[in-house]
Design a protein around this motif. Structure first.
Motif, PDB file in Angstrom:
ATOM      1  N   ALA A 138      26.654  27.933  40.020  1.00 34.41           N
ATOM      2  CA  ALA A 138      26.866  27.452  38.652  1.00 34.41           C
ATOM      3  C   ALA A 138      27.926  28.257  37.911  1.00 34.41           C
ATOM      4  O   ALA A 138      28.485  27.786  36.921  1.00 34.41           O
ATOM      5  N   HIS A 139      28.181  29.474  38.356  1.00 34.32           N
ATOM      6  CA  HIS A 139      29.243  30.320  37.797  1.00 34.32           C
ATOM      7  C   HIS A 139      30.054  30.825  38.986  1.00 34.32           C
ATOM      8  O   HIS A 139      29.510  31.491  39.866  1.00 34.32           O
ATOM      9  N   VAL A 140      31.333  30.511  39.017  1.00 35.19           N
ATOM     10  CA  VAL A 140      32.119  30.769  40.222  1.00 35.19           C
ATOM     11  C   VAL A 140      32.937  32.048  40.101  1.00 35.19           C
ATOM     12  O   VAL A 140      33.224  32.533  39.003  1.00 35.19           O
ATOM     13  N   SER A 141      33.308  32.578  41.260  1.00 31.93           N
ATOM     14  CA  SER A 141      34.155  33.764  41.317  1.00 31.93           C
ATOM     15  C   SER A 141      34.892  33.752  42.654  1.00 31.93           C
ATOM     16  O   SER A 141      34.985  32.716  43.314  1.00 31.93           O
TER      17      SER A 141
ATOM     18  N   ASP B  80      31.905  29.321  33.918  1.00 29.26           N
ATOM     19  CA  ASP B  80      30.731  28.455  33.845  1.00 29.26           C
ATOM     20  C   ASP B  80      31.014  27.013  34.259  1.00 29.26           C
ATOM     21  O   ASP B  80      31.937  26.381  33.754  1.00 29.26           O
ATOM     22  N   LEU B  81      30.170  26.492  35.149  1.00 30.27           N
ATOM     23  CA  LEU B  81      30.125  25.066  35.480  1.00 30.27           C
ATOM     24  C   LEU B  81      28.842  24.415  34.980  1.00 30.27           C
ATOM     25  O   LEU B  81      28.602  23.241  35.251  1.00 30.27           O
ATOM     26  N   LEU B  82      28.026  25.155  34.259  1.00 31.51           N
ATOM     27  CA  LEU B  82      26.752  24.613  33.756  1.00 31.51           C
ATOM     28  C   LEU B  82      26.979  23.593  32.650  1.00 31.51           C
ATOM     29  O   LEU B  82      26.348  22.535  32.619  1.00 31.51           O
ATOM     30  N   GLY B  83      27.849  23.930  31.727  1.00 28.74           N
ATOM     31  CA  GLY B  83      28.100  23.052  30.594  1.00 28.74           C
ATOM     32  C   GLY B  83      29.404  22.309  30.759  1.00 28.74           C
ATOM     33  O   GLY B  83      30.000  22.282  31.835  1.00 28.74           O
ATOM     34  N   THR B  84      29.871  21.712  29.697  1.00 27.91           N
ATOM     35  CA  THR B  84      31.152  21.029  29.738  1.00 27.91           C
ATOM     36  C   THR B  84      31.921  21.317  28.464  1.00 27.91           C
ATOM     37  O   THR B  84      31.549  22.215  27.684  1.00 27.91           O
ATOM     38  N   ARG B  85      32.987  20.579  28.241  1.00 31.28           N
ATOM     39  CA  ARG B  85      33.889  20.832  27.121  1.00 31.28           C
ATOM     40  C   ARG B  85      33.246  20.454  25.792  1.00 31.28           C
ATOM     41  O   ARG B  85      32.461  19.507  25.723  1.00 31.28           O
ATOM     42  N   CYS B  86      33.603  21.159  24.730  1.00 28.30           N
ATOM     43  CA  CYS B  86      33.223  20.707  23.390  1.00 28.30           C
ATOM     44  C   CYS B  86      34.044  19.460  23.067  1.00 28.30           C
ATOM     45  O   CYS B  86      35.162  19.283  23.563  1.00 28.30           O
ATOM     46  N   ASP B  87      33.480  18.583  22.239  1.00 29.00           N
ATOM     47  CA  ASP B  87      34.192  17.338  21.953  1.00 29.00           C
ATOM     48  C   ASP B  87      33.913  16.875  20.526  1.00 29.00           C
ATOM     49  O   ASP B  87      32.906  17.248  19.920  1.00 29.00           O
TER      50      ASP B  87
END
Length: 279
Positions: free
Chosen positions: A91-94, A131-138
Motif C-alpha cells: 500500500a506504500h511503495v519504495s 501512498d497508494l491507499l487513498g487518491t487525489r483530492c478533487d
C-alpha cells in the motif's frame, strides 16, 4: 502467524521477483540529464519519460505532497492501476516496488530505483510514505464537504496538465501520493499526516515503457493543516512548496539484456468463443 501471508505471491524468478542487482546499477550507474523543470505550487504538469530512462521527483525547498498519474505514452487506456499495485506490491511503495498497469495489459509501468525516505518505515501512529491507499483530492468531494468551489485540487491540476496531450478528465485516475504519509486509524479510516520530506529528498523510478507522466503539487502542501474538518479554516498556502522533476538517460551498457515487459499473456476470451464469420 497463519493467515498473514501476502495473498499475491509468485515463485522465485516469477512475475513478482525483481532483479535487484539490475536496478541497483540503474540507480548508481552513469546517466545523462535530458530534462529538468519545476512544478509550481498548486499546479500540475505533464511530461514524457522514454523507456529505459529514469525520472526523479525532488522536494526542492520543503515538504510537499505530489499526486502522480502514469500512462503508456502510445495507448492511454493503459495506465497506473493503484488498487492492483497495492495487492501485488504494497500500500506504500519504495525501492524495488513496481507500479502496475490496468487490464488487459497488466505489466510494470515503472520500477522504483531510489527513495531517500525508504528508512521512514512505519511511525508510531501507523503512518507510512508514498501512498497508494487513498487518491487525489478533487473539487467534487470538496464541494460536497464544504459547499465551496476550489479549482486547484489535484484532480483539477492533473486535468489541466494532460489537456495538451489530448487527454481529458476521464483519463485522470487514482494516483501514487508521492511523499505523502498516510495510514488507517483504529476505526479503519484513512488518515493523512505531516509530510516527512525535507529539501533534497527524492523518489526515483525507471520507465519500463514509453510513459506519459503527470504530477500535481497538492494544494494542501505538506498536509500539516487539515483540508477538511476541524482546523481546515486555515489556508495552508505557506506550507506549499514546488517539486522538481528530472529525467535522465542511463548509460546504454546498463540496459544490456533488458527489454520492455510484454502485455499480459491471457488471451482475453473470457470463456467466449471467437466468432465464426460465414461459411
Amino acid at each position: 502467524m497463519a493467515g498473514t501471508a501476502a495473498a499475491y505471491q509468485s515463485a522465485e524468478g516469477g512475475a513478482l521477483d525483481v532483479d535487484r542487482a539490475f536496478y541497483d546499477e540503474i540507480a548508481t550507474g552513469d546517466r545523462e540529464p535530458v530534462e529538468s523543470f519545476t512544478v509550481p505550487i498548486r499546479s500540475g504538469l505533464a511530461w514524457e519519460v522514454p523507456a529505459g530512462h529514469v525520472c526523479r521527483l525532488v522536494t526542492l525547498d520543503g515538504p510537499q505532497v505530489g499526486d502522480l498519474n502514469i500512462w503508456n505514452l502510445h495507448d492511454p487506456r493503459e495506465r497506473l492501476w493503484a488498487s492492483r499495485t497495492r495487492q501485488l506490491q504494497r500500500a506504500h511503495v519504495s525501492t524495488y516496488d513496481r507500479l502496475w498497469s490496468t487490464l488487459p495489459f497488466l505489466r510494470p509501468l515503472v520500477t522504483v530505483t531510489s527513495d531517500t525516505l525508504a528508512g521512514y518505515g512505519q511511525d508510531a501512529e501507523g503512518g507510512r510514505v508514498h501512498d497508494l491507499l487513498g487518491t487525489r483530492c478533487d473539487p467534487y468531494v470538496n464541494r460536497m464537504l464544504t459547499g465551496e468551489d476550489f479549482d486547484h485540487h489535484c484532480h483539477s491540476n492533473l486535468v489541466r496538465a494532460v489537456l495538451p496531450y489530448g487527454l481529458t478528465e476521464f483519463d485522470v485516475h487514482d494516483v501514487l501520493n508521492v511523499f505523502q504519509c498516510t495510514g488507517l486509524n483504529d476505526d479503519d479510516r484513512y488518515f493523512m499526516k505531516d509530510c516527512p520530506a525535507r529539501p533534497g529528498d527524492h523518489f526515483e523510478f525507471f520507465a519500463e515503457l514509453d510513459l506519459l507522466c503527470a504530477l500535481s503539487t497538492c494544494p494542501g502542501g505538506d498536509l500539516s493543516v487539515p483540508m477538511w474538518g476541524p482546523g481546515s479554516d486555515v489556508d495552508p498556502l505557506e506550507f506549499c512548496h514546488p517539486i522538481g522533476v528530472e529525467v535522465y538517460r542511463v548509460d546504454p551498457s546498463l540496459l544490456a539484456g533488458w527489454k520492455s515487459p510484454e502485455r499480459a499473456a491471457y488471451g482475453g476470451l473470457h470463456g467466449m468463443r471467437r466468432p465464426q464469420w460465414g461459411r
